[in-house]
Write a protein that holds these residues in place. Structure first.
Motif, mmCIF file in Angstrom:
data_model
loop_
_atom_site.group_PDB
_atom_site.id
_atom_site.type_symbol
_atom_site.label_atom_id
_atom_site.label_comp_id
_atom_site.label_asym_id
_atom_site.label_seq_id
_atom_site.Cartn_x
_atom_site.Cartn_y
_atom_site.Cartn_z
ATOM 1 N N GLU A 157 -78.617 -67.999 -91.140
ATOM 2 C CA GLU A 157 -79.915 -68.493 -91.572
ATOM 3 C C GLU A 157 -80.324 -69.709 -90.748
ATOM 4 O O GLU A 157 -79.551 -70.647 -90.566
ATOM 5 N N GLY A 158 -81.541 -69.682 -90.225
ATOM 6 C CA GLY A 158 -82.035 -70.808 -89.437
ATOM 7 C C GLY A 158 -81.641 -70.773 -87.983
ATOM 8 O O GLY A 158 -81.969 -71.680 -87.231
ATOM 9 N N VAL A 159 -80.911 -69.715 -87.554
ATOM 10 C CA VAL A 159 -80.461 -69.617 -86.169
ATOM 11 C C VAL A 159 -80.944 -68.290 -85.587
ATOM 12 O O VAL A 159 -80.181 -67.340 -85.443
ATOM 13 N N PRO A 160 -82.242 -68.165 -85.262
ATOM 14 C CA PRO A 160 -82.766 -66.908 -84.735
ATOM 15 C C PRO A 160 -82.541 -66.784 -83.228
ATOM 16 O O PRO A 160 -82.789 -67.718 -82.475
ATOM 17 N N TYR A 161 -82.069 -65.627 -82.797
ATOM 18 C CA TYR A 161 -81.969 -65.299 -81.374
ATOM 19 C C TYR A 161 -83.212 -64.510 -80.973
ATOM 20 O O TYR A 161 -83.652 -63.614 -81.697
ATOM 21 N N ARG A 162 -83.757 -64.828 -79.803
ATOM 22 C CA ARG A 162 -84.785 -63.987 -79.195
ATOM 23 C C ARG A 162 -84.058 -62.984 -78.305
ATOM 24 O O ARG A 162 -83.351 -63.369 -77.364
ATOM 25 N N VAL A 163 -84.212 -61.702 -78.606
ATOM 26 C CA VAL A 163 -83.417 -60.653 -77.957
ATOM 27 C C VAL A 163 -84.330 -59.732 -77.174
ATOM 28 O O VAL A 163 -85.321 -59.217 -77.706
ATOM 29 N N ALA A 164 -84.014 -59.516 -75.916
ATOM 30 C CA ALA A 164 -84.743 -58.572 -75.072
ATOM 31 C C ALA A 164 -84.092 -57.198 -75.190
ATOM 32 O O ALA A 164 -82.865 -57.072 -75.093
ATOM 33 N N LEU A 165 -84.927 -56.172 -75.396
ATOM 34 C CA LEU A 165 -84.443 -54.802 -75.553
ATOM 35 C C LEU A 165 -85.087 -53.892 -74.515
ATOM 36 O O LEU A 165 -86.193 -54.156 -74.045
ATOM 37 N N ASP A 166 -84.397 -52.797 -74.186
ATOM 38 C CA ASP A 166 -85.065 -51.766 -73.400
ATOM 39 C C ASP A 166 -85.688 -50.760 -74.363
ATOM 40 O O ASP A 166 -85.663 -50.940 -75.588
ATOM 41 N N ALA A 167 -86.256 -49.705 -73.837
ATOM 42 C CA ALA A 167 -86.994 -48.761 -74.673
ATOM 43 C C ALA A 167 -86.104 -48.073 -75.706
ATOM 44 O O ALA A 167 -86.575 -47.659 -76.765
ATOM 45 N N ALA A 168 -84.811 -47.976 -75.411
ATOM 46 C CA ALA A 168 -83.880 -47.335 -76.340
ATOM 47 C C ALA A 168 -83.284 -48.310 -77.342
ATOM 48 O O ALA A 168 -82.473 -47.913 -78.180
ATOM 49 N N GLY A 169 -83.667 -49.583 -77.255
ATOM 50 C CA GLY A 169 -83.126 -50.579 -78.173
ATOM 51 C C GLY A 169 -81.832 -51.199 -77.712
ATOM 52 O O GLY A 169 -81.188 -51.928 -78.474
ATOM 53 N N ARG A 170 -81.447 -50.939 -76.457
ATOM 54 C CA ARG A 170 -80.234 -51.572 -75.930
ATOM 55 C C ARG A 170 -80.521 -53.040 -75.616
ATOM 56 O O ARG A 170 -81.563 -53.385 -75.054
ATOM 57 N N ILE A 171 -79.583 -53.909 -75.967
ATOM 58 C CA ILE A 171 -79.745 -55.348 -75.765
ATOM 59 C C ILE A 171 -79.560 -55.674 -74.287
ATOM 60 O O ILE A 171 -78.517 -55.388 -73.693
ATOM 61 N N GLN A 172 -80.593 -56.283 -73.691
ATOM 62 C CA GLN A 172 -80.530 -56.682 -72.291
ATOM 63 C C GLN A 172 -80.140 -58.149 -72.127
ATOM 64 O O GLN A 172 -79.610 -58.556 -71.097
ATOM 65 N N GLY A 173 -80.397 -58.939 -73.136
ATOM 66 C CA GLY A 173 -80.049 -60.361 -73.103
ATOM 67 C C GLY A 173 -80.571 -61.021 -74.364
ATOM 68 O O GLY A 173 -81.389 -60.458 -75.094
ATOM 69 N N ALA A 174 -80.076 -62.211 -74.638
ATOM 70 C CA ALA A 174 -80.508 -62.939 -75.830
ATOM 71 C C ALA A 174 -80.365 -64.423 -75.574
ATOM 72 O O ALA A 174 -79.569 -64.857 -74.734
ATOM 73 N N ALA A 175 -81.137 -65.212 -76.308
ATOM 74 C CA ALA A 175 -81.069 -66.667 -76.167
ATOM 75 C C ALA A 175 -81.452 -67.308 -77.486
ATOM 76 O O ALA A 175 -82.246 -66.763 -78.259
ATOM 77 N N TRP A 176 -80.873 -68.460 -77.714
ATOM 78 C CA TRP A 176 -81.201 -69.258 -78.891
ATOM 79 C C TRP A 176 -81.494 -70.681 -78.445
ATOM 80 O O TRP A 176 -80.606 -71.404 -77.998
ATOM 81 N N ALA A 177 -82.750 -71.090 -78.510
ATOM 82 C CA ALA A 177 -83.196 -72.467 -78.281
ATOM 83 C C ALA A 177 -82.659 -73.054 -76.975
ATOM 84 O O ALA A 177 -82.408 -74.245 -76.883
ATOM 85 N N GLY A 178 -82.478 -72.223 -75.957
ATOM 86 C CA GLY A 178 -81.963 -72.719 -74.688
ATOM 87 C C GLY A 178 -80.525 -73.168 -74.760
ATOM 88 O O GLY A 178 -80.021 -73.839 -73.863
ATOM 89 N N ASP A 179 -79.836 -72.782 -75.803
ATOM 90 C CA ASP A 179 -78.510 -73.294 -76.109
ATOM 91 C C ASP A 179 -77.448 -72.220 -75.870
ATOM 92 O O ASP A 179 -76.641 -72.304 -74.959
#
Length: 356
Positions: A157-179
């Motif tokens: 809670e309170g720690v959201p990741y911004r996650v990049a996905l391809d068209a199939a929903g595969r995770i390409q990368g993620a980041a949280w607050a530049g951290d």
């Protein structure tokens, strides 16, 4: 025989599949310049197998195997530590149907959720993550669409990741607050990395520390978490401007005083408090809160005792790990914090007992 990921021994007794049917990949999890975890996996239409090496607080290697149903949901999950005979198993039936296995920093398992989410049309999805072990608490996993190729994923809670996905929903990368960052790569020498990380574990990312000092007959103490810089820009990045900061890491910073204190004309009565700070480009503010025992993201202004201006200075040499001190000076002292290239402090003086 060596227990290597390259052999991908399928712990559930799967039949070997052709190379065309198996999708292979890897993830690297970092905080700043430090690698926290690595993972290598292989996925077929009905299986997901992998090895995850986590480096904090000690290095732990886990092998896992997941059977997947036609709907993309987990059916059965097994995880073990190489070289041991203990195996944890989760059956995803009954009230666990539709949940996913959850192991910290193992992103191929989280991809079970993102792939199913990408295949649907919901704007948001809440899913349950089930960790292995008899006493492990389920995790609430929330996914929200942010664009055609990205979602917000929240596990804590309170720690959201911004996650990049391809068209199939595969995770390409993620980041949280530049951290924290997560990178998808084609492969890793995970055997070498596991051996290297075993020799050099990271230890706790933000170890707890304490300070106790007697000043003018008053006993003052601090208990706080000590995050490290790890190559990052701290203020304005790891610690945002214009937002209340926990002044450390993890649990809120605890401050106790055995006597009333005079701080910039304000009185802090003897007792237990938590300390927070509000850093801005124009100056810093120390917040003394009556509330104690809370996690460091649970600040509530209704419990403020007082807000005090702090003196700020640029340090000659960067400080790698966040540090708090209480230094006696004259009839009083200074409560000081230092991290990266910044120092901030307030002066205080114990008040004499009533009647003196």
């Amino acid at each position: 025989m060596r227990d290597t990921l390259g052999s991908l021994v399928l712990m559930l007794g799967a039949v070997a599949l052709s190379a065309q049917e198996v999708e292979r990949g890897a993830f690297i999890v970092r905080i700043g310049t430090d690698t926290v975890a690595v993972e290598q996996f292989a996925r077929s239409p009905d299986r997901l197998d992998g090895r995850c090496v986590v480096r904090t607080p000690r290095t732990l290697v886990r092998d896992y195997a997941t059977s997947i149903g036609p709907d993309g949901a987990a059916r059965r999950f097994e995880v073990k530590t190489p070289g041991t005979t203990e195996v944890s198993t989760i059956e995803f039936d009954g009230d666990r149907a539709g949940a996913i296995p959850f192991v910290g920093n193992c992103w191929a398992l989280l991809e079970l959720a993102t792939r199913r989410f990408a295949a649907g049309r919901e704007a948001a999805l809440k899913q349950t993550g089930i960790p292995p072990g008899p006493n492990a608490e389920p995790r609430s996993i929330t996914l929200e669409r942010r664009g055609r190729d990205s979602v917000t994923l929240t596990v804590i809670e309170g720690v959201p990741y911004r996650v990049a996905l391809d068209a199939a929903g595969r995770i390409q990368g993620a980041a949280w607050a530049g951290d924290w960052t997560v990178s998808r790569v084609s492969g890793l020498d995970i055997e070498r990395l596991a051996a290297e990380f075993t020799r050099r574990p990271l230890g706790p990312l933000s170890p707890r520390d304490s300070v106790q000092v007697t000043v003018g007959g008053a006993t003052l103490s601090l208990n706080y978490g000590r995050p490290a810089r790890r190559g990052r820009v701290v203020f304005g990045n790891v610690v945002p401007w214009n937002a209340v900061w926990r002044t450390g890491a993890n649990e809120a910073t605890l401050f106790t005083t055995s006597a009333d204190l005079d701080v910039a004309g304000a009185t802090i009565p003897a007792g237990r408090y938590t300390l927070w700070t509000l850093p801005t480009l124009a100056g810093w503010t120390l917040i003394v809160s009556r509330n104690t025992g809370q996690w460091g993201t649970e600040y509530d202004a209704r419990h403020d005792l007082v807000r005090l201006p702090m003196q700020v200075e640029r340090l000659d040499r960067p400080v790698e790990r966040f540090t708090m001190t209480i230094e006696p000076r004259g009839e009083g002292g200074v409560l000081k914090l230092e991290w990266d290239d910044t120092g901030a402090w307030v002066a205080f003086r114990p008040k004499p007992p009533a009647g003196r």
